[in-house]
Design a protein around this motif. Structure first.
Motif, PDB file in Angstrom:
ATOM      1  N   VAL A 208      13.175  33.552 -36.527  1.00 49.59           N
ATOM      2  CA  VAL A 208      12.467  32.365 -37.008  1.00 49.59           C
ATOM      3  C   VAL A 208      11.849  31.705 -35.782  1.00 49.59           C
ATOM      4  CG1 VAL A 208      12.648  30.136 -38.155  1.00 49.59           C
ATOM      5  CG2 VAL A 208      14.047  32.052 -38.942  1.00 49.59           C
ATOM      6  N   GLY A 209      10.534  31.859 -35.635  1.00 48.23           N
ATOM      7  CA  GLY A 209       9.858  31.349 -34.450  1.00 48.23           C
ATOM      8  C   GLY A 209       9.031  30.120 -34.751  1.00 48.23           C
ATOM      9  N   ALA A 210       8.999  29.204 -33.801  1.00 49.30           N
ATOM     10  CA  ALA A 210       8.195  27.985 -33.940  1.00 49.30           C
ATOM     11  C   ALA A 210       8.156  27.256 -32.604  1.00 49.30           C
ATOM     12  CB  ALA A 210       8.767  27.071 -35.024  1.00 49.30           C
ATOM     13  N   ARG A 211       7.170  26.371 -32.465  1.00 45.22           N
ATOM     14  CA  ARG A 211       7.119  25.503 -31.303  1.00 45.22           C
ATOM     15  C   ARG A 211       8.210  24.436 -31.434  1.00 45.22           C
ATOM     16  NH1 ARG A 211       5.995  26.145 -26.924  1.00 45.22           N
ATOM     17  NH2 ARG A 211       4.965  24.173 -26.453  1.00 45.22           N
ATOM     18  N   PRO A 212       8.651  23.838 -30.331  1.00 45.27           N
ATOM     19  CA  PRO A 212       9.680  22.791 -30.402  1.00 45.27           C
ATOM     20  C   PRO A 212       9.260  21.656 -31.321  1.00 45.27           C
ATOM     21  CG  PRO A 212       9.327  23.463 -28.122  1.00 45.27           C
ATOM     22  CD  PRO A 212       8.258  24.134 -28.930  1.00 45.27           C
ATOM     23  N   GLY A 213      10.189  21.224 -32.174  1.00 44.40           N
ATOM     24  CA  GLY A 213       9.916  20.127 -33.087  1.00 44.40           C
ATOM     25  C   GLY A 213       9.287  20.530 -34.401  1.00 44.40           C
ATOM     26  N   MET A 214       9.040  21.829 -34.589  1.00 42.90           N
ATOM     27  CA  MET A 214       8.405  22.292 -35.821  1.00 42.90           C
ATOM     28  C   MET A 214       9.404  22.417 -36.969  1.00 42.90           C
ATOM     29  SD  MET A 214       5.252  23.119 -36.764  1.00 42.90           S
ATOM     30  CE  MET A 214       4.314  23.754 -35.387  1.00 42.90           C
ATOM     31  N   GLY A 215      10.689  22.497 -36.660  1.00 52.20           N
ATOM     32  CA  GLY A 215      11.697  22.528 -37.721  1.00 52.20           C
ATOM     33  C   GLY A 215      12.462  23.826 -37.858  1.00 52.20           C
ATOM     34  N   LYS A 216      12.460  24.668 -36.813  1.00 53.08           N
ATOM     35  CA  LYS A 216      13.130  25.966 -36.943  1.00 53.08           C
ATOM     36  C   LYS A 216      14.642  25.820 -37.090  1.00 53.08           C
ATOM     37  CE  LYS A 216      13.006  26.844 -31.946  1.00 53.08           C
ATOM     38  NZ  LYS A 216      12.261  25.578 -31.656  1.00 53.08           N
ATOM     39  N   THR A 217      15.249  24.867 -36.364  1.00 57.59           N
ATOM     40  CA  THR A 217      16.693  24.644 -36.522  1.00 57.59           C
ATOM     41  C   THR A 217      17.009  24.163 -37.925  1.00 57.59           C
ATOM     42  OG1 THR A 217      16.948  24.119 -34.166  1.00 57.59           O
ATOM     43  CG2 THR A 217      18.696  23.383 -35.653  1.00 57.59           C
ATOM     44  N   ARG A 361       3.035  28.549 -25.288  1.00 59.67           N
ATOM     45  CA  ARG A 361       2.026  27.510 -25.509  1.00 59.67           C
ATOM     46  C   ARG A 361       0.676  28.056 -25.942  1.00 59.67           C
ATOM     47  NH1 ARG A 361       3.526  22.574 -23.504  1.00 59.67           N
ATOM     48  NH2 ARG A 361       5.438  22.535 -22.245  1.00 59.67           N
ATOM     49  N   GLY A 362       0.643  29.350 -26.273  1.00 62.48           N
ATOM     50  CA  GLY A 362      -0.630  29.947 -26.658  1.00 62.48           C
ATOM     51  C   GLY A 362      -1.261  29.286 -27.865  1.00 62.48           C
ATOM     52  N   THR A 363      -0.437  28.785 -28.777  1.00 68.10           N
ATOM     53  CA  THR A 363      -0.985  28.139 -29.980  1.00 68.10           C
ATOM     54  C   THR A 363      -1.770  26.882 -29.631  1.00 68.10           C
ATOM     55  OG1 THR A 363       1.130  26.998 -30.254  1.00 68.10           O
ATOM     56  CG2 THR A 363       0.818  29.028 -31.482  1.00 68.10           C
ATOM     57  N   GLU A 364      -1.324  26.107 -28.628  1.00 66.93           N
ATOM     58  CA  GLU A 364      -2.012  24.888 -28.254  1.00 66.93           C
ATOM     59  C   GLU A 364      -3.366  25.164 -27.597  1.00 66.93           C
ATOM     60  OE1 GLU A 364       1.162  25.088 -28.227  1.00 66.93           O
ATOM     61  OE2 GLU A 364       2.054  23.185 -28.811  1.00 66.93           O
ATOM     62  N   ALA A 365      -3.505  26.357 -27.016  1.00 68.40           N
ATOM     63  CA  ALA A 365      -4.717  26.680 -26.261  1.00 68.40           C
ATOM     64  C   ALA A 365      -5.848  27.201 -27.140  1.00 68.40           C
ATOM     65  CB  ALA A 365      -4.397  27.707 -25.187  1.00 68.40           C
ATOM     66  N   ARG A 366      -5.612  27.329 -28.447  1.00 66.26           N
ATOM     67  CA  ARG A 366      -6.610  27.978 -29.305  1.00 66.26           C
ATOM     68  C   ARG A 366      -7.646  27.025 -29.865  1.00 66.26           C
ATOM     69  NH1 ARG A 366      -2.001  30.838 -32.128  1.00 66.26           N
ATOM     70  NH2 ARG A 366      -1.596  32.609 -30.759  1.00 66.26           N
ATOM     71  N   GLY A 367      -7.534  25.765 -29.639  1.00 68.24           N
ATOM     72  CA  GLY A 367      -8.440  24.829 -30.278  1.00 68.24           C
ATOM     73  C   GLY A 367      -7.863  24.317 -31.576  1.00 68.24           C
ATOM     74  N   VAL A 368      -8.534  23.380 -32.194  1.00 69.68           N
ATOM     75  CA  VAL A 368      -7.956  22.680 -33.341  1.00 69.68           C
ATOM     76  C   VAL A 368      -8.125  23.425 -34.645  1.00 69.68           C
ATOM     77  CG1 VAL A 368      -8.256  20.440 -32.254  1.00 69.68           C
ATOM     78  CG2 VAL A 368     -10.096  21.372 -33.687  1.00 69.68           C
ATOM     79  N   THR A 369      -8.958  24.451 -34.700  1.00 69.86           N
ATOM     80  CA  THR A 369      -9.255  25.079 -35.984  1.00 69.86           C
ATOM     81  C   THR A 369      -8.243  26.127 -36.415  1.00 69.86           C
ATOM     82  OG1 THR A 369     -10.678  26.701 -34.903  1.00 69.86           O
ATOM     83  CG2 THR A 369     -11.730  24.691 -35.731  1.00 69.86           C
ATOM     84  N   ASN A 370      -7.518  26.705 -35.473  1.00 66.06           N
ATOM     85  CA  ASN A 370      -6.563  27.745 -35.861  1.00 66.06           C
ATOM     86  C   ASN A 370      -5.405  27.804 -34.873  1.00 66.06           C
ATOM     87  OD1 ASN A 370      -5.288  29.899 -37.051  1.00 66.06           O
ATOM     88  ND2 ASN A 370      -6.662  31.433 -36.168  1.00 66.06           N
ATOM     89  N   PHE A 393       7.365  32.683 -39.012  1.00 67.66           N
ATOM     90  CA  PHE A 393       6.871  31.567 -38.201  1.00 67.66           C
ATOM     91  C   PHE A 393       6.764  30.322 -39.070  1.00 67.66           C
ATOM     92  CE2 PHE A 393       4.635  35.046 -35.705  1.00 67.66           C
ATOM     93  CZ  PHE A 393       5.518  34.976 -34.639  1.00 67.66           C
ATOM     94  N   LEU A 394       7.110  29.175 -38.509  1.00 68.57           N
ATOM     95  CA  LEU A 394       6.969  27.900 -39.203  1.00 68.57           C
ATOM     96  C   LEU A 394       5.743  27.184 -38.663  1.00 68.57           C
ATOM     97  CD1 LEU A 394      10.694  26.683 -39.178  1.00 68.57           C
ATOM     98  CD2 LEU A 394       9.531  28.122 -40.861  1.00 68.57           C
ATOM     99  N   TYR A 395       4.954  26.641 -39.570  1.00 63.06           N
ATOM    100  CA  TYR A 395       3.712  25.974 -39.164  1.00 63.06           C
ATOM    101  C   TYR A 395       3.479  24.730 -40.009  1.00 63.06           C
ATOM    102  CZ  TYR A 395      -1.280  25.089 -38.507  1.00 63.06           C
ATOM    103  OH  TYR A 395      -2.486  24.503 -38.261  1.00 63.06           O
ATOM    104  N   ARG A 396       3.148  23.630 -39.329  1.00 64.42           N
ATOM    105  CA  ARG A 396       2.771  22.389 -40.008  1.00 64.42           C
ATOM    106  C   ARG A 396       1.528  21.823 -39.339  1.00 64.42           C
ATOM    107  NH1 ARG A 396       5.892  18.276 -39.157  1.00 64.42           N
ATOM    108  NH2 ARG A 396       7.353  19.171 -37.637  1.00 64.42           N
ATOM    109  N   ASP A 397       0.488  21.543 -40.122  1.00 65.63           N
ATOM    110  CA  ASP A 397      -0.729  20.941 -39.574  1.00 65.63           C
ATOM    111  C   ASP A 397      -0.435  19.609 -38.912  1.00 65.63           C
ATOM    112  OD1 ASP A 397      -2.778  22.811 -40.114  1.00 65.63           O
ATOM    113  OD2 ASP A 397      -2.746  22.272 -42.230  1.00 65.63           O
ATOM    114  N   THR A 398       0.408  18.825 -39.557  1.00 65.30           N
ATOM    115  CA  THR A 398       0.658  17.468 -39.060  1.00 65.30           C
ATOM    116  C   THR A 398       1.365  17.474 -37.712  1.00 65.30           C
ATOM    117  OG1 THR A 398       2.691  17.448 -40.378  1.00 65.30           O
ATOM    118  CG2 THR A 398       0.749  16.395 -41.328  1.00 65.30           C
ATOM    119  N   TYR A 399       2.029  18.576 -37.361  1.00 65.25           N
ATOM    120  CA  TYR A 399       2.713  18.651 -36.066  1.00 65.25           C
ATOM    121  C   TYR A 399       1.737  18.399 -34.927  1.00 65.25           C
ATOM    122  CZ  TYR A 399       4.819  20.916 -31.977  1.00 65.25           C
ATOM    123  OH  TYR A 399       5.282  21.193 -30.721  1.00 65.25           O
TER     124      TYR A 399
END
Length: 458
Positions: A208-217, A361-370, A393-399
């Motif tokens: 279960v992968g996610a960035r910190p604070g996304m809710g994986k725990t 941190r690759g997800t943060e480097a992609r820009g806001v669209t994806n 993977f866990l993903y939330r737009d609001t994060y």
């Protein structure tokens, strides 16, 4: 009174070793029946070790095996004297009762070998205990692991004809049909996820992968609680980041639907107390075991899990904090070794292991669209992707809005995204990949299923 002159003899059957080797010399094709059941180290007499080593080499080289060719092979290997000479080899072939009993001879040789190895392991444990060079807990864990390894490495599987496996599969299909599609897997408790995964299988290693604070725990804890409540099996949770008390506080917040901030401050209403009391009673009846040892390793986990009866699920939070048994400084290699050992552990215990993992941190480097994560975003080692049966993977737009993103995401759904999340199934060894829309209630650190929003990529 015990005779002080009595000397204990190592377990050995010279006759069985001779009969085993004689069977191969007399009937070389009988070697096919024992495969990898016997190794050189299983023999007690040195001359037998040398003879068998030469037999194995000749067999692998497709050479004819008889007393003359075997004696010549020993000479070429420089083991002429160690093998006892051609006279001894001929004697082995002549004295064997029946080459058709080679499996029985092999079993005797193997059993005696295991007893000798057990004695040696016990001697090592004895020495460790007397020397007191490590903490008592470490010595005990090491002793358990040595005994477990000896037992676990004892089984040798034979090649099976497909007709035998087909019978097992057909039987499983009949059971599934009779139970109207129900499988023997472990349900996550989220119907949309379960339908795509066809539940969690025995021996599955699930990331279960996610960035910190996304809710994986929170997600892993929700799954653990669901399994404990509905399967009535034991769930073991290894928390390397949070204490047991912090973990249970989260469980209470999620199950009682009490605001996590209220739990921390102690400002609770009468209704909150009633909900907490009910959940506390329910959770007390569940077989949930929590270990909050920091920097624990796979060996110690194995030791603790062997004591758990009726084990149904293991949750690890998270792999990046686990300790490696290797001495290499490269963290990627260490994590690779850990992930392989976790997969082996899942298979050995026959239960799914859900393991949380940080993303880079690759997800943060992609820009806001994806900013949706991909397998390449798994941190530390590509071995995690390779070893895992399932990667979620866990993903939330609001994060990303919460951490400062100001541009609107054109891919965001029209509904209130503050209460939604996605479980992206990026790898599924057993079926399809895709995404499952989930409800997310942040103040309660709780995920809930929205099965109607399930989307399958194929």
């Amino acid at each position: 009174m015990q005779d002080s002159s009595f000397v204990k003899q190592m377990p050995v059957s010279v006759e069985a070793e001779q009969a085993f080797l004689g069977s191969i010399i007399r009937k070389p094709e009988s070697f096919d029946q024992i495969g990898g059941m016997i190794s050189v180290d299983d023999f007690y007499l040195e001359e037998h070790k040398h003879i068998f080593a030469s037999i194995v080499k000749m067999y692998n080289d497709s050479k004819t095996i008889d007393p003359v060719t075997l004696a010549n092979a020993l000479v070429e290997a420089g083991d002429r004297d160690q093998g006892g000479g051609i006279q001894y080899i001929a004697l082995l072939a002549e004295s064997v009762p029946s080459a058709s009993n080679i499996k029985d001879y092999a079993k005797i040789v193997k059993d005696k070998s295991l007893l000798r190895k057990l004695i040696n392991v016990c001697d090592e444990i004895n020495t460790d205990a007397y020397e007191e060079s490590s903490p008592v807990k470490t010595i005990i864990d090491s002793a358990e692991q040595k005994i477990f390894d000896l037992s676990n490495n004892n089984d040798t599987k034979e090649l099976r004809h497909i007709r035998d496996i087909l019978q097992n599969v057909y039987h499983e299909l009949e059971i599934s049909s009779e139970t109207k599609g129900s499988t023997k897997g472990t349900k996550t408790g989220f119907s949309g996820v379960d339908k795509m995964l066809v539940e969690m299988g025995k021996g599955d290693f699930i990331i279960v992968g996610a960035r910190p604070g996304m809710g994986k725990t929170s997600f892993a804890l929700n799954v653990a609680t669901n399994v404990a409540k509905y399967s009535k099996k034991a769930v073991a949770i290894f928390s390397l980041e949070m204490s047991g008390e912090q973990l249970v506080t989260r469980l209470i917040s999620s199950e009682a639907m009490v605001d996590s901030h209220s739990l921390r401050t102690g400002i609770l209403s009468t209704e909150d107390w009633e909900n907490i009391a009910g959940v506390t009673t329910e959770l007390s009846g569940c077989d949930i075991y929590i270990d909050d040892t920091s920097a624990i390793g796979v060996t110690e986990m194995r030791s603790k899990l062997r004591r758990v009866q009726n084990l149904g699920l293991v949750v690890i939070d998270y792999i990046g904090l686990m300790q490696s048994n290797t001495n290499v400084d490269n963290r990627a290699q260490q994590v690779g070794e850990i992930s392989r050992n976790l997969k082996i552990m899942a298979k050995d215990f026959g239960v799914p292991i859900v393991c949380c993992a940080q993303l880079n941190r690759g997800t943060e480097a992609r820009g806001v669209t994806n900013k949706r994560p991909s397998l390449a975003d798994l941190r530390d080692s590509g071995s995690i992707e390779q070893d895992a049966d399932i990667v979620l993977f866990l993903y939330r737009d609001t994060y990303y809005k919460e951490i400062g993103a100001t541009q609107e995401n054109p891919e965001a759904p029209g509904e209130d995204t503050a209460n939604t999340a996605e479980v992206i199934i990026a790898k599924n060894r057993h079926g399809s990949t895709g995404s499952v829309k989930m409800g997310w209630i942040g103040q309660f650190t709780k995920f809930r299923t929205l099965e109607e929003d399930r989307k399958i990529d194929g």
